[in-house]
Design an enzyme around this catalytic site. Structure first.
Site, PDB file in Angstrom:
ATOM      1  N   CYS A   8     -19.107 -24.918   3.492  1.00 53.60           N
ATOM      2  CA  CYS A   8     -20.477 -25.149   4.533  1.00 53.60           C
ATOM      3  C   CYS A   8     -21.242 -26.280   4.210  1.00 53.60           C
ATOM      4  O   CYS A   8     -22.001 -26.671   4.895  1.00 53.60           O
ATOM      5  CB  CYS A   8     -21.232 -23.791   4.497  1.00 53.60           C
ATOM      6  SG  CYS A   8     -20.060 -22.389   5.018  1.00 53.60           S
ATOM      7  N   HIS A  55     -28.366 -25.433   6.971  1.00 52.21           N
ATOM      8  CA  HIS A  55     -26.827 -24.791   7.420  1.00 52.21           C
ATOM      9  C   HIS A  55     -27.286 -23.491   8.228  1.00 52.21           C
ATOM     10  O   HIS A  55     -28.181 -22.779   7.725  1.00 52.21           O
ATOM     11  CB  HIS A  55     -26.155 -24.367   6.137  1.00 52.21           C
ATOM     12  CG  HIS A  55     -25.206 -23.762   6.455  1.00 52.21           C
ATOM     13  ND1 HIS A  55     -24.200 -23.636   7.365  1.00 52.21           N
ATOM     14  CD2 HIS A  55     -24.488 -22.614   5.707  1.00 52.21           C
ATOM     15  CE1 HIS A  55     -23.404 -22.641   7.275  1.00 52.21           C
ATOM     16  NE2 HIS A  55     -23.144 -21.928   6.286  1.00 52.21           N
ATOM     17  N   ASN A  86     -22.108 -19.163  12.302  1.00 51.58           N
ATOM     18  CA  ASN A  86     -21.877 -20.061  11.257  1.00 51.58           C
ATOM     19  C   ASN A  86     -20.564 -20.405  11.520  1.00 51.58           C
ATOM     20  O   ASN A  86     -19.494 -20.086  11.522  1.00 51.58           O
ATOM     21  CB  ASN A  86     -21.588 -19.063  10.098  1.00 51.58           C
ATOM     22  CG  ASN A  86     -21.478 -19.705   8.688  1.00 51.58           C
ATOM     23  OD1 ASN A  86     -21.245 -20.967   8.660  1.00 51.58           O
ATOM     24  ND2 ASN A  86     -21.482 -19.172   7.478  1.00 51.58           N
TER      25      ASN A  86
END
Length: 370
Positions: free
Chosen positions: A118, A297, A327
């Site tokens: 990520c 994020h 996500n």
């Protein structure tokens, strides 16, 4: 002088999957998901490939369409570097960056992939900025190197291809998409003012996904077999043991999916996010009071709330896009960054922090002046 971020784009698949749809797959509810994650829906790629999403985002960032936010239109011949961050590539060879280079006609570009989960876009941006600084025409070390004046950095994922849709704890979290940014070396602008990237060892295997290879191998440790063996060999079993998923795989769980210990990941992410912000501020020698907003994020709204409290900032100081994306791993930060420009919250001269955390464990931040 520095590497200025001058173009932004994003792309999402056509299919939108709302929380209510997941109620038909696992024991969950819209209220449960929203309360614990902030997610209401996500996009799932059915017909779109990772490369399709990346290409659409890149075209926006390059100013080739009306969908992005670019200071000007960049010709294909102007791009010297492509860094593609992903953990869900369509291909092993060519690299996703190489595939995108070919699709876009970026014939002058060096192209390679990055896997930092990520945090991939933050890593990719840091790598691109470092290469540009080293190879800029005015750099002392530029002699004998390829000049790199402009870079295209992409984060793109089909994370739902690694999702176990029978696991209620993880299937509610993930979505697909792509984001892209163009960096340009500009001696008149500060551009990227500081960066911080770091790794920690995930000894607890809080977040992992073993690779799956399906080419049968006609060998064992003693030599050639007469019969083609099972696809999962001793080497793969060794990796499963190291990642702590052997028992689950042996019990019938899918092998190449994301295995996650939510509480352990949350603990790491909450601390890593605040550390990365403080570290990049320290390296740039500025205060958080000088920053216009943070682009985090988009993993879980509760993590962002925790960071906001630790940093003593209101939630509207952070760009929140998770509600309708979930996500999206390496695509998360550039997609949210594009949203921030679309919402008019970033103006020329603003100082912006990009911050992320991911499996590995990886984390980092980039501070730049728009």
């Amino acid at each position: 002088m520095g590497s200025a971020l001058v173009g932004f784009g994003k792309a999402v698949p056509a299919l939108v999957v709302a929380n209510e749809t997941l109620e038909t797959l696992v024991d969950t509810s819209d209220e449960w998901i929203v309360t614990r994650t902030g997610i209401q829906s996500r996009h799932v790629a059915i017909e779109e490939t990772n490369a399709d999403l990346a290409e659409a985002a890149a075209r926006d960032a390059l100013g080739w369409t009306n969908g992005g936010f670019s200071e000007r239109r960049f010709d294909a011949s102007e791009i010297d570097l492509v860094v593609f961050a992903t953990i869900t590539p369509d291909t092993v060879c060519p690299s996703m960056a190489g595939l995108l280079r070919r699709r876009l006609g970026l014939e002058n570009a060096i192209a390679f992939d990055v896997n930092a989960a990520c945090t991939g876009f933050v890593y990719g941006t840091t790598i691109a900025e470092s290469m540009m600084a080293a190879c800029a025409p005015t750099s002392a070390g530029a002699t004998g190197r390829n000049p790199i004046r402009r870079a295209l950095v992409i984060g793109a994922e089909r994370l739902t291809r690694l999702t176990n849709w029978a696991d209620r704890n993880t299937c509610v979290l993930f979505g697909d998409g792509a984001g892209a940014a163009v960096l340009e070396w500009d001696e008149t602008r500060p551009g990227i003012m500081g960066s911080f990237i770091v790794n920690q060892d995930d000894f607890a295997n809080a977040l992992s996904s073993p690779a799956a290879y399906d080419a049968p191998q006609p060998f064992n440790a003693d030599g050639t077999l007469k019969e083609v063996p099972a696809l999962l060999g001793a080497a793969e079993q060794g990796i499963d043991d190291e990642l702590g998923v052997a028992e689950l795989v042996g019990a019938g769980r899918p092998r190449q999916v994301l295995y996650m210990d939510g509480p352990k990941v949350f603990k790491f992410a909450a601390e890593a996010m605040t550390e990365a912000v403080n570290q990049v501020l320290s390296r740039a020698n500025i205060s958080l009071d000088d920053v216009a907003c943070i682009i985090p994020h988009q993993a879980n709204e509760r993590i962002i709330k925790y960071a906001a409290k630790k940093l003593n900032r209101p939630m509207d100081f952070f760009q929140l896009s998770i509600a309708h994306t979930g996500n999206t791993s390496a695509a998360s930060v550039p997609m949210a960054l594009c949203d921030a420009y679309a919402n008019g919250r970033i103006n020329r001269g603003d100082k912006i922090i990009l911050v992320a955390f991911g499996g590995g464990f990886t984390s980092g931040a980039v501070l730049y002046e728009a």
